[in-house]
Design a protein around this motif. Structure first.
Motif, PDB file in Angstrom:
ATOM      1  N   SER A 146       0.851  -1.201   0.000  1.00  7.28           N
ATOM      2  CA  SER A 146       0.000   0.000   0.000  1.00  7.28           C
ATOM      3  C   SER A 146       0.877   1.238   0.000  1.00  7.28           C
ATOM      4  O   SER A 146       1.945   1.225   0.602  1.00  7.28           O
ATOM      5  CB  SER A 146      -0.883   0.028   1.239  1.00  7.28           C
ATOM      6  OG  SER A 146      -1.809  -1.009   1.208  1.00  7.28           O
ATOM      7  N   PRO A 147       0.479   2.290  -0.635  1.00  5.76           N
ATOM      8  CA  PRO A 147      -0.780   2.519  -1.322  1.00  5.76           C
ATOM      9  C   PRO A 147      -0.779   2.100  -2.794  1.00  5.76           C
ATOM     10  O   PRO A 147      -1.805   2.161  -3.449  1.00  5.76           O
ATOM     11  CB  PRO A 147      -0.958   4.030  -1.211  1.00  5.76           C
ATOM     12  CG  PRO A 147       0.437   4.555  -1.281  1.00  5.76           C
ATOM     13  CD  PRO A 147       1.282   3.525  -0.557  1.00  5.76           C
ATOM     14  N   LEU A 148       0.355   1.645  -3.299  1.00  6.68           N
ATOM     15  CA  LEU A 148       0.443   1.303  -4.721  1.00  6.68           C
ATOM     16  C   LEU A 148      -0.492   0.155  -5.091  1.00  6.68           C
ATOM     17  O   LEU A 148      -1.241   0.234  -6.056  1.00  6.68           O
ATOM     18  CB  LEU A 148       1.889   0.957  -5.088  1.00  6.68           C
ATOM     19  CG  LEU A 148       2.171   0.694  -6.556  1.00  6.68           C
ATOM     20  CD1 LEU A 148       1.861   1.932  -7.389  1.00  6.68           C
ATOM     21  CD2 LEU A 148       3.611   0.291  -6.752  1.00  6.68           C
ATOM     22  N   PHE A 149      -0.415  -0.939  -4.335  1.00  3.53           N
ATOM     23  CA  PHE A 149      -1.296  -2.091  -4.547  1.00  3.53           C
ATOM     24  C   PHE A 149      -2.081  -2.299  -3.250  1.00  3.53           C
ATOM     25  O   PHE A 149      -1.560  -2.850  -2.291  1.00  3.53           O
ATOM     26  CB  PHE A 149      -0.498  -3.359  -4.880  1.00  3.53           C
ATOM     27  CG  PHE A 149       0.418  -3.229  -6.067  1.00  3.53           C
ATOM     28  CD1 PHE A 149      -0.061  -2.845  -7.310  1.00  3.53           C
ATOM     29  CD2 PHE A 149       1.771  -3.499  -5.947  1.00  3.53           C
ATOM     30  CE1 PHE A 149       0.789  -2.726  -8.406  1.00  3.53           C
ATOM     31  CE2 PHE A 149       2.627  -3.393  -7.030  1.00  3.53           C
ATOM     32  CZ  PHE A 149       2.129  -2.997  -8.262  1.00  3.53           C
ATOM     33  N   GLU A 150      -3.308  -1.843  -3.227  1.00  7.96           N
ATOM     34  CA  GLU A 150      -4.134  -1.920  -2.030  1.00  7.96           C
ATOM     35  C   GLU A 150      -4.592  -3.353  -1.762  1.00  7.96           C
ATOM     36  O   GLU A 150      -4.859  -4.109  -2.704  1.00  7.96           O
ATOM     37  CB  GLU A 150      -5.360  -1.012  -2.168  1.00  7.96           C
ATOM     38  CG  GLU A 150      -5.038   0.468  -2.218  1.00  7.96           C
ATOM     39  CD  GLU A 150      -4.522   1.023  -0.905  1.00  7.96           C
ATOM     40  OE1 GLU A 150      -4.708   0.395   0.150  1.00  7.96           O
ATOM     41  OE2 GLU A 150      -3.901   2.111  -0.943  1.00  7.96           O
ATOM     42  N   GLU A 151      -4.702  -3.700  -0.498  1.00 10.35           N
ATOM     43  CA  GLU A 151      -5.226  -5.003  -0.103  1.00 10.35           C
ATOM     44  C   GLU A 151      -6.622  -5.175  -0.711  1.00 10.35           C
ATOM     45  O   GLU A 151      -7.448  -4.274  -0.667  1.00 10.35           O
ATOM     46  CB  GLU A 151      -5.290  -5.097   1.416  1.00 10.35           C
ATOM     47  CG  GLU A 151      -5.693  -6.450   1.923  1.00 10.35           C
ATOM     48  CD  GLU A 151      -5.571  -6.582   3.429  1.00 10.35           C
ATOM     49  OE1 GLU A 151      -5.920  -7.644   3.948  1.00 10.35           O
ATOM     50  OE2 GLU A 151      -5.120  -5.612   4.098  1.00 10.35           O
ATOM     51  N   GLY A 152      -6.842  -6.332  -1.335  1.00 12.75           N
ATOM     52  CA  GLY A 152      -8.129  -6.626  -1.967  1.00 12.75           C
ATOM     53  C   GLY A 152      -8.190  -6.274  -3.441  1.00 12.75           C
ATOM     54  O   GLY A 152      -9.096  -6.705  -4.143  1.00 12.75           O
ATOM     55  N   SER A 153      -7.227  -5.484  -3.935  1.00 15.38           N
ATOM     56  CA  SER A 153      -7.187  -5.175  -5.368  1.00 15.38           C
ATOM     57  C   SER A 153      -6.497  -6.325  -6.113  1.00 15.38           C
ATOM     58  O   SER A 153      -5.936  -7.230  -5.499  1.00 15.38           O
ATOM     59  CB  SER A 153      -6.448  -3.859  -5.622  1.00 15.38           C
ATOM     60  OG  SER A 153      -5.068  -3.983  -5.300  1.00 15.38           O
ATOM     61  N   TYR A 154      -6.544  -6.292  -7.420  1.00 17.15           N
ATOM     62  CA  TYR A 154      -5.898  -7.328  -8.227  1.00 17.15           C
ATOM     63  C   TYR A 154      -4.658  -6.779  -8.907  1.00 17.15           C
ATOM     64  O   TYR A 154      -4.624  -5.622  -9.328  1.00 17.15           O
ATOM     65  CB  TYR A 154      -6.853  -7.858  -9.308  1.00 17.15           C
ATOM     66  CG  TYR A 154      -7.909  -8.785  -8.778  1.00 17.15           C
ATOM     67  CD1 TYR A 154      -7.659 -10.148  -8.658  1.00 17.15           C
ATOM     68  CD2 TYR A 154      -9.142  -8.295  -8.380  1.00 17.15           C
ATOM     69  CE1 TYR A 154      -8.616 -11.006  -8.160  1.00 17.15           C
ATOM     70  CE2 TYR A 154     -10.114  -9.150  -7.880  1.00 17.15           C
ATOM     71  CZ  TYR A 154      -9.846 -10.503  -7.772  1.00 17.15           C
ATOM     72  OH  TYR A 154     -10.788 -11.350  -7.274  1.00 17.15           O
ATOM     73  N   VAL A 155      -3.637  -7.637  -9.007  1.00 11.86           N
ATOM     74  CA  VAL A 155      -2.461  -7.349  -9.823  1.00 11.86           C
ATOM     75  C   VAL A 155      -2.400  -8.421 -10.906  1.00 11.86           C
ATOM     76  O   VAL A 155      -2.909  -9.531 -10.729  1.00 11.86           O
ATOM     77  CB  VAL A 155      -1.154  -7.340  -8.995  1.00 11.86           C
ATOM     78  CG1 VAL A 155      -1.134  -6.179  -8.032  1.00 11.86           C
ATOM     79  CG2 VAL A 155      -0.929  -8.648  -8.263  1.00 11.86           C
ATOM     80  N   PHE A 156      -1.803  -8.078 -12.021  1.00 10.23           N
ATOM     81  CA  PHE A 156      -1.685  -8.998 -13.146  1.00 10.23           C
ATOM     82  C   PHE A 156      -0.232  -9.438 -13.255  1.00 10.23           C
ATOM     83  O   PHE A 156       0.673  -8.611 -13.306  1.00 10.23           O
ATOM     84  CB  PHE A 156      -2.184  -8.334 -14.428  1.00 10.23           C
ATOM     85  CG  PHE A 156      -3.639  -7.992 -14.333  1.00 10.23           C
ATOM     86  CD1 PHE A 156      -4.601  -8.928 -14.664  1.00 10.23           C
ATOM     87  CD2 PHE A 156      -4.053  -6.756 -13.862  1.00 10.23           C
ATOM     88  CE1 PHE A 156      -5.957  -8.640 -14.544  1.00 10.23           C
ATOM     89  CE2 PHE A 156      -5.393  -6.452 -13.736  1.00 10.23           C
ATOM     90  CZ  PHE A 156      -6.354  -7.396 -14.077  1.00 10.23           C
ATOM     91  N   VAL A 157      -0.029 -10.756 -13.265  1.00  8.49           N
ATOM     92  CA  VAL A 157       1.302 -11.341 -13.182  1.00  8.49           C
ATOM     93  C   VAL A 157       1.618 -12.106 -14.460  1.00  8.49           C
ATOM     94  O   VAL A 157       0.781 -12.855 -14.966  1.00  8.49           O
ATOM     95  CB  VAL A 157       1.385 -12.321 -11.978  1.00  8.49           C
ATOM     96  CG1 VAL A 157       2.788 -12.901 -11.848  1.00  8.49           C
ATOM     97  CG2 VAL A 157       0.945 -11.648 -10.683  1.00  8.49           C
TER      98      VAL A 157
END
Length: 189
Positions: free
Chosen positions: A117-128
């Motif tokens: 956080s705050p870049l990748f918030e808990e519960g959001s999705y990232v693409f790998v």
């Protein structure tokens, strides 16, 4: 990079190129060119190689069109990319649309903590994108001693450090004693 991964797997299995050639019926000269990165194997040849080495085909397929630069060679990226391990997923949340700006994504992963956080918030999705070599300051998905983490990748003077965005979490410096793998590169959120 695919040639490096084939050579790594073959050497770790204790198999000679001659033995691999006999098992796959692929000319030893062609195998040599593949391992040196001078040629890519056809999909049919790669399947034969994987079958002979008793490793999953898809893991090497992810490395098919990837190349390694000098910085990545300096921290021996090949030793940190797995050819025989699969990411175990404990829960499947269904499908999510793949954004057009990340067409090489392999999986959408839900962020499970606030370390990024705050870049990748808990519960959001990232693409790998699996088995992609990382450069300094790339975000990646890593396995370290059995724990899977999203962190910023930093390699300096043969030392790898995984950095969180949230200052409440500590940097992780990789040592020779760690069981460490780069699972993939975070392409976008």
């Amino acid at each position: 990079m695919i040639g490096d991964m084939i050579a790594k797997a073959r050497n770790e299995k204790g198999m000679t190129k001659t033995e691999l050639s006999k098992l796959t019926k692929i000319n030893i000269g062609h195998l040599t060119h593949i391992e040196k990165g001078e040629r890519n194997p056809s999909h049919k040849a790669l399947k034969k190689i994987c079958k002979a080495l008793e490793i999953p085909y898809q893991q090497l397929m992810y490395t098919y069109d990837k190349t390694i630069n000098e910085d990545q060679e300096s921290y021996d990226i090949i030793s940190h990319i797995s050819y025989n391990k699969l990411l175990a997923v404990d829960s499947v949340g269904g499908f999510i649309d793949c954004p057009p700006n990340v067409p090489s994504s392999t999986i959408a992963l839900k962020v499970n903590d606030s370390s990024m956080s705050p870049l990748f918030e808990e519960g959001s999705y990232v693409f790998v994108e699996f088995n992609t070599p990382l450069n300094n300051k790339d975000f990646g998905l890593f396995s370290i001693n059995g724990q899977v983490l999203i962190r910023k990748f930093s390699a300096r003077k043969n030392k790898i450090v995984l950095k969180p965005e949230n200052s409440n979490f500590e940097n992780i410096t990789i040592t020779d004693k760690d069981n460490f793998y780069i699972i993939g590169k975070i392409l976008s959120k």
